[in-house]
Design a protein around this motif. Sequence first.
Motif, mmCIF file in Angstrom:
data_model
loop_
_atom_site.group_PDB
_atom_site.id
_atom_site.type_symbol
_atom_site.label_atom_id
_atom_site.label_comp_id
_atom_site.label_asym_id
_atom_site.label_seq_id
_atom_site.Cartn_x
_atom_site.Cartn_y
_atom_site.Cartn_z
ATOM 1 N N CYS A 20 34.431 39.490 47.067
ATOM 2 C CA CYS A 20 34.514 39.872 45.653
ATOM 3 C C CYS A 20 34.600 38.638 44.753
ATOM 4 N N LEU A 22 34.891 38.573 41.635
ATOM 5 C CA LEU A 22 35.898 38.763 40.579
ATOM 6 C C LEU A 22 37.302 38.419 41.082
ATOM 7 N N CYS A 23 37.551 38.683 42.374
ATOM 8 C CA CYS A 23 38.833 38.271 42.962
ATOM 9 C C CYS A 23 38.958 36.748 42.906
ATOM 10 N N CYS A 172 35.620 44.168 45.541
ATOM 11 C CA CYS A 172 36.761 44.960 45.988
ATOM 12 C C CYS A 172 36.799 46.230 45.131
ATOM 13 N N HIS A 175 38.002 45.917 41.440
ATOM 14 C CA HIS A 175 37.051 45.234 40.562
ATOM 15 C C HIS A 175 35.735 45.998 40.413
#
Length: 251
Positions: A20, A22-23, A172, A175
Amino acid sequence: MKETIYTIPVNEAYDVKCECPLCLLEHRFEADRVNYYLGPSLMEPENRIETNKKGFCGKHFSMMYNTQTNRLGLGLIIDTYLQEQNEKLEKLFDDFDRVAGEKKSFFASFKGANAADDAASKISKHLDNHLEECCICKDLVYIMDRYVEIILHLFFSEEDFRKKFESGLGYCIPHLNMLIKGSEKHLGAGRRSEFLSSLFKLQRDNMQRIQEEVNWFTKKFDYRNNDAPWGNSKDSISRSIRKITGAKELE
Ligand SMILES: [Zn+2]
Ligand SMILES: [Zn+2]
């Protein structure tokens, strides 16, 4: 649109093959803020006013603690934070004691019981509000929204980025949801459906992929598969937990 300060980290995150991006962006931002609060922020009275008032959530306090770098700095933050918070709580506890004491008096009445209930609710409400406050979470909500906006912008304006997006490993679950909501906020109907089709295809493929990796992980415990290669399954447990929850604290 102020692109560059957000565009660069977004592109960098999408260059990394991970469960991910964004993670990754979130974690980099959090780590940055943690270092800031343990370092330069300590000397700025304005920031101390903010950290005394809001404090940090469990996750971000833990990150600060786990850096193991500036224990004194963290101690100073907690010391003045507790002084301020204790003062507020003392007042609320005093209010409760006062009305609860009245209840026990000769004129014990429903009125007294109600007042004690009200005072307890007031404490609970104060705690509810306070638990929502965190110096880092507050900025995180803002910054993640900017990142989502940039991702959507780049998806439609830069072919290279779109290729990276479409060849990624998905997101994930939290997200994924953030992107769905963000697309509603930042895109018109036509573009939204184009973006979501691409996102959902990517996510569908990669949810399937990670499940198969975990499945192979479990099968590797069968002695008949002793000599079969692990493939991508060796670390599939931690990656699948990240995929499902966005958890970052896994080695
Ligand atoms: Zn994520
Ligand atoms: Zn937080």
